[in-house]
Write a protein that holds these residues in place. Structure first.
Motif, PDB file in Angstrom:
ATOM      1  N   PHE A   1       0.564  -0.987  -0.352  1.00 24.38           N
ATOM      2  CA  PHE A   1       0.090  -0.228   0.089  1.00 24.38           C
ATOM      3  C   PHE A   1       0.883   0.900  -0.084  1.00 24.38           C
ATOM      4  O   PHE A   1       2.498   1.388   0.740  1.00 24.38           O
ATOM      5  CB  PHE A   1      -1.084  -0.157   1.354  1.00 24.38           C
ATOM      6  N   ILE A   2       0.078   2.002  -0.731  1.00 25.52           N
ATOM      7  CA  ILE A   2       1.002   3.470  -0.792  1.00 25.52           C
ATOM      8  C   ILE A   2       0.079   4.222   0.159  1.00 25.52           C
ATOM      9  O   ILE A   2      -1.439   4.637   0.026  1.00 25.52           O
ATOM     10  CB  ILE A   2       1.393   4.252  -1.802  1.00 25.52           C
ATOM     11  N   THR A   3       0.781   5.455   0.345  1.00 22.83           N
ATOM     12  CA  THR A   3      -0.198   7.455   1.354  1.00 22.83           C
ATOM     13  C   THR A   3      -0.492   7.741   0.444  1.00 22.83           C
ATOM     14  O   THR A   3       0.541   8.517  -0.530  1.00 22.83           O
ATOM     15  CB  THR A   3       0.606   7.663   2.383  1.00 22.83           C
ATOM     16  N   VAL A   4      -1.711   8.467  -0.252  1.00 26.24           N
ATOM     17  CA  VAL A   4      -1.895   9.365  -1.434  1.00 26.24           C
ATOM     18  C   VAL A   4      -2.882  10.900  -1.003  1.00 26.24           C
ATOM     19  O   VAL A   4      -3.670  10.215   0.136  1.00 26.24           O
ATOM     20  CB  VAL A   4      -2.608   9.052  -2.625  1.00 26.24           C
ATOM     21  N   GLU A   5      -2.605  11.571  -0.684  1.00 20.69           N
ATOM     22  CA  GLU A   5      -3.845  12.348  -0.165  1.00 20.69           C
ATOM     23  C   GLU A   5      -4.023  13.032  -1.527  1.00 20.69           C
ATOM     24  O   GLU A   5      -3.991  13.505  -1.967  1.00 20.69           O
ATOM     25  CB  GLU A   5      -2.635  14.031   0.219  1.00 20.69           C
ATOM     26  N   GLU A   6      -5.709  13.512  -1.276  1.00 20.20           N
ATOM     27  CA  GLU A   6      -6.653  14.273  -1.506  1.00 20.20           C
ATOM     28  C   GLU A   6      -7.668  14.742  -1.123  1.00 20.20           C
ATOM     29  O   GLU A   6      -7.746  14.907   0.639  1.00 20.20           O
ATOM     30  CB  GLU A   6      -7.765  12.100  -2.026  1.00 20.20           C
TER      31      GLU A   6
ATOM     32  N   ASP B   1     -10.869  16.002   0.406  1.00 17.96           N
ATOM     33  CA  ASP B   1     -12.840  15.268   0.525  1.00 17.96           C
ATOM     34  C   ASP B   1     -13.542  16.600   0.215  1.00 17.96           C
ATOM     35  O   ASP B   1     -13.125  17.700  -0.672  1.00 17.96           O
ATOM     36  CB  ASP B   1     -12.703  14.936   2.266  1.00 17.96           C
ATOM     37  N   GLU B   2     -14.903  16.499   0.461  1.00 15.55           N
ATOM     38  CA  GLU B   2     -16.049  17.056  -0.488  1.00 15.55           C
ATOM     39  C   GLU B   2     -15.650  18.985   0.727  1.00 15.55           C
ATOM     40  O   GLU B   2     -16.819  19.654  -0.283  1.00 15.55           O
ATOM     41  CB  GLU B   2     -17.353  16.668   0.603  1.00 15.55           C
ATOM     42  N   THR B   3     -15.300  18.895   1.330  1.00 13.78           N
ATOM     43  CA  THR B   3     -14.991  20.240   2.175  1.00 13.78           C
ATOM     44  C   THR B   3     -14.017  20.914   1.451  1.00 13.78           C
ATOM     45  O   THR B   3     -13.692  22.166   1.825  1.00 13.78           O
ATOM     46  CB  THR B   3     -15.364  20.223   2.999  1.00 13.78           C
ATOM     47  N   GLY B   4     -12.754  20.454   0.899  1.00 16.36           N
ATOM     48  CA  GLY B   4     -11.917  20.576   0.170  1.00 16.36           C
ATOM     49  C   GLY B   4     -10.724  20.779   1.402  1.00 16.36           C
ATOM     50  O   GLY B   4      -9.443  20.725   0.888  1.00 16.36           O
ATOM     51  N   ASP B   5     -10.885  19.592   2.448  1.00 23.00           N
ATOM     52  CA  ASP B   5      -9.781  19.313   3.013  1.00 23.00           C
ATOM     53  C   ASP B   5      -8.851  18.611   2.792  1.00 23.00           C
ATOM     54  O   ASP B   5      -9.531  17.508   1.959  1.00 23.00           O
ATOM     55  CB  ASP B   5     -10.343  19.493   4.269  1.00 23.00           C
ATOM     56  N   LEU B   6      -7.992  18.312   2.886  1.00 26.83           N
ATOM     57  CA  LEU B   6      -6.375  17.943   2.950  1.00 26.83           C
ATOM     58  C   LEU B   6      -6.478  16.236   3.285  1.00 26.83           C
ATOM     59  O   LEU B   6      -6.423  16.249   4.771  1.00 26.83           O
ATOM     60  CB  LEU B   6      -5.135  18.417   2.283  1.00 26.83           C
ATOM     61  N   LYS B   7      -6.639  15.146   2.723  1.00 30.75           N
ATOM     62  CA  LYS B   7      -6.995  13.902   3.340  1.00 30.75           C
ATOM     63  C   LYS B   7      -6.609  12.478   2.852  1.00 30.75           C
ATOM     64  O   LYS B   7      -5.607  12.790   1.875  1.00 30.75           O
ATOM     65  CB  LYS B   7      -8.204  13.677   3.601  1.00 30.75           C
ATOM     66  N   SER B   8      -5.827  11.972   4.129  1.00 34.92           N
ATOM     67  CA  SER B   8      -4.325  11.100   3.591  1.00 34.92           C
ATOM     68  C   SER B   8      -5.195   9.911   3.068  1.00 34.92           C
ATOM     69  O   SER B   8      -5.982   9.835   4.778  1.00 34.92           O
ATOM     70  CB  SER B   8      -3.601  11.356   4.437  1.00 34.92           C
ATOM     71  N   ARG B   9      -5.347   9.210   2.857  1.00 32.58           N
ATOM     72  CA  ARG B   9      -5.351   7.199   2.324  1.00 32.58           C
ATOM     73  C   ARG B   9      -4.877   6.145   1.496  1.00 32.58           C
ATOM     74  O   ARG B   9      -3.847   6.987   1.471  1.00 32.58           O
ATOM     75  CB  ARG B   9      -7.126   7.302   1.911  1.00 32.58           C
ATOM     76  N   GLN B  10      -4.747   5.295   2.064  1.00 35.50           N
ATOM     77  CA  GLN B  10      -3.834   4.102   1.788  1.00 35.50           C
ATOM     78  C   GLN B  10      -4.792   3.800   0.375  1.00 35.50           C
ATOM     79  O   GLN B  10      -5.887   3.304   0.571  1.00 35.50           O
ATOM     80  CB  GLN B  10      -3.253   3.490   2.802  1.00 35.50           C
ATOM     81  N   ILE B  11      -3.301   3.446  -0.894  1.00 39.75           N
ATOM     82  CA  ILE B  11      -4.356   2.720  -1.894  1.00 39.75           C
ATOM     83  C   ILE B  11      -3.636   0.896  -2.206  1.00 39.75           C
ATOM     84  O   ILE B  11      -2.719   0.881  -1.711  1.00 39.75           O
ATOM     85  CB  ILE B  11      -4.252   3.515  -2.811  1.00 39.75           C
ATOM     86  N   PRO B  12      -4.277   0.665  -2.740  1.00 38.78           N
ATOM     87  CA  PRO B  12      -3.361  -0.538  -3.202  1.00 38.78           C
ATOM     88  C   PRO B  12      -2.250  -0.183  -4.166  1.00 38.78           C
ATOM     89  O   PRO B  12      -3.053   0.624  -4.971  1.00 38.78           O
ATOM     90  CB  PRO B  12      -4.377  -2.236  -2.791  1.00 38.78           C
ATOM     91  N   VAL B  13      -1.153  -1.126  -4.238  1.00 35.04           N
ATOM     92  CA  VAL B  13      -0.422  -1.444  -5.080  1.00 35.04           C
ATOM     93  C   VAL B  13      -0.441  -1.637  -6.595  1.00 35.04           C
ATOM     94  O   VAL B  13      -0.754  -3.351  -6.236  1.00 35.04           O
ATOM     95  CB  VAL B  13       1.396  -0.951  -4.572  1.00 35.04           C
ATOM     96  N   ARG B  14      -0.830  -0.938  -7.723  1.00 31.69           N
ATOM     97  CA  ARG B  14      -1.055  -1.737  -8.653  1.00 31.69           C
ATOM     98  C   ARG B  14      -0.477  -1.318  -9.827  1.00 31.69           C
ATOM     99  O   ARG B  14      -0.855  -1.984 -11.231  1.00 31.69           O
ATOM    100  CB  ARG B  14      -2.891  -1.816  -9.392  1.00 31.69           C
ATOM    101  N   THR B  15       0.178   0.391 -10.108  1.00 32.94           N
ATOM    102  CA  THR B  15       0.802   0.420 -11.247  1.00 32.94           C
ATOM    103  C   THR B  15       2.174   0.396 -11.237  1.00 32.94           C
ATOM    104  O   THR B  15       2.639   0.461  -9.335  1.00 32.94           O
ATOM    105  CB  THR B  15       0.618   2.116 -11.526  1.00 32.94           C
ATOM    106  N   HIS B  16       2.478   0.388 -11.850  1.00 29.70           N
ATOM    107  CA  HIS B  16       4.456   0.621 -11.865  1.00 29.70           C
ATOM    108  C   HIS B  16       4.821   1.517 -11.997  1.00 29.70           C
ATOM    109  O   HIS B  16       5.690   1.862 -10.884  1.00 29.70           O
ATOM    110  CB  HIS B  16       5.181   0.614 -13.423  1.00 29.70           C
ATOM    111  N   GLU B  17       4.306   2.473 -12.154  1.00 33.95           N
ATOM    112  CA  GLU B  17       4.206   4.272 -10.881  1.00 33.95           C
ATOM    113  C   GLU B  17       4.072   3.856  -9.471  1.00 33.95           C
ATOM    114  O   GLU B  17       4.726   4.406  -8.231  1.00 33.95           O
ATOM    115  CB  GLU B  17       3.690   5.279 -11.605  1.00 33.95           C
ATOM    116  N   GLN B  18       3.662   3.394  -8.918  1.00 36.43           N
ATOM    117  CA  GLN B  18       2.891   2.943  -7.406  1.00 36.43           C
ATOM    118  C   GLN B  18       3.659   1.885  -6.620  1.00 36.43           C
ATOM    119  O   GLN B  18       4.240   2.262  -5.549  1.00 36.43           O
ATOM    120  CB  GLN B  18       1.365   2.600  -6.952  1.00 36.43           C
ATOM    121  N   PHE B  19       4.514   1.144  -7.788  1.00 39.96           N
ATOM    122  CA  PHE B  19       4.867   0.580  -7.134  1.00 39.96           C
ATOM    123  C   PHE B  19       6.361   1.137  -7.083  1.00 39.96           C
ATOM    124  O   PHE B  19       7.148   0.727  -5.866  1.00 39.96           O
ATOM    125  CB  PHE B  19       5.474  -0.722  -8.591  1.00 39.96           C
TER     126      PHE B  19
END
Length: 294
Positions: A235-240, A242-260
């Motif tokens: 997993f890697i952590t990405v920042e996105e 949310d609906e209110t415009g606040d920056l939130k961190s969440r983990q996503i599974p590694v699936r692409t070469h760039e993510q790896f």
């Protein structure tokens, strides 16, 4: 007549469009590394040159010369993991006089690879030199390989689940885990390696990084395939936002070469990422074995 002129006009427009597309294609840069089936047949040559320029302080321990009288038990080498048919090992041993131990479950014919895939790509003067030496001694290549090269015909079987477990924070525990779960021969050559390398080493890529980190060994890997279904614990952590415009961190599974690549890079702040000078999968994650500089 009117209908015929329309057809002729359409044909002419089609020819013009085809010429425009051909011109646009020729003007595109040829160094892109994203297209399928990239022309990377010279990747072993470029990668070998990059290794020599990036790790000179390490490779001094691996050089073979007439004055090198060090006994084999203490001699250092490059560990080439998942080396395939062995072109990279052939270049490092026979072109650059380095001791190499290759790990791959398929037996490689290094002599054949050298003569068929490496020598024809050498400058003419070097081709002439090789042919002369073989003429003087038909076993010239085999003699050098016996002195400089060895293959472990096996998988790079490292206990990934244990090695990556949160319970094994201590480096000593990690080393003990490796020693318990790997063959004596493989473990011996890991510990005596001055550099661990993996060019498109597929499922062994992360294991190379973990072992190098565990034993404080300089390394370089050039990731290729990700195998997200097989290695589903990455997993890697990405920042996105949310609906209110606040920056939130969440983990996503590694699936692409760039993510790896990002996942491997994030394992240690001393690691570096670099684009290598060949097409295809050409991102290197590496560490020179030195401490982090502040």
């Amino acid at each position: 007549m009117h209908e015929l002129s329309i057809k002729q006009k359409n044909k002419e427009q089609g020819r013009l469009r085809a010429r425009e597309l051909a011109a646009a294609k020729q003007s595109q840069p040829t160094s892109t590394s994203t297209r399928h089936g990239a022309r990377n047949q010279h990747r072993h040559k470029h990668f070998a040159k990059w290794i020599l320029s990036t790790f000179p302080h390490v490779l001094e321990e691996c050089i073979d010369n007439d004055l090198n009288l060090v006994d084999p038990p203490t001699r250092k080498h490059i560990l080439d993991v998942a080396g395939g048919k062995g072109e990279l090992s052939a270049r490092l041993t026979l072109c650059h006089a380095l001791h190499v131990v290759m790990v791959d479950p398929r037996q490689a014919d290094i002599t054949s690879v050298y003569m068929k895939d490496v020598v024809p790509k050498l400058p003419n003067k070097w081709q002439t030199s090789v042919k002369k030496r073989i003429h003087d001694n038909p076993m010239f290549v085999q003699d050098l390989l016996r002195r400089r090269y060895k293959q472990l015909v096996m998988h790079f079987d490292i206990p990934d689940p244990e090695l990556c477990s949160d319970k094994l924070h201590d480096a000593k525990q990690r080393k003990e885990s490796i020693e318990r779960n790997t063959s004596h021969d493989l473990n011996y050559h890991i510990q005596n390696a001055s550099l661990i390398i993996g060019l498109h080493s597929d499922g062994a890529t992360e294991a190379i990084v973990d072992v190098a980190l565990c034993y404080n060994k300089p390394f370089v890997v050039v990731p290729c395939c990700v195998f997200p279904n097989l290695f589903n614990n990455r997993f890697i952590t990405v920042e996105e936002c949310d609906e209110t415009g606040d920056l939130k961190s969440r983990q996503i599974p590694v699936r692409t070469h760039e993510q790896f690549c990002e996942y491997l890079l994030n394992k240690d702040p001393r690691f570096k990422k670099e684009e290598l000078p060949f097409e295809g999968r050409n991102i290197a994650i590496w560490w020179d074995g030195k401490a982090l500089e502040y």
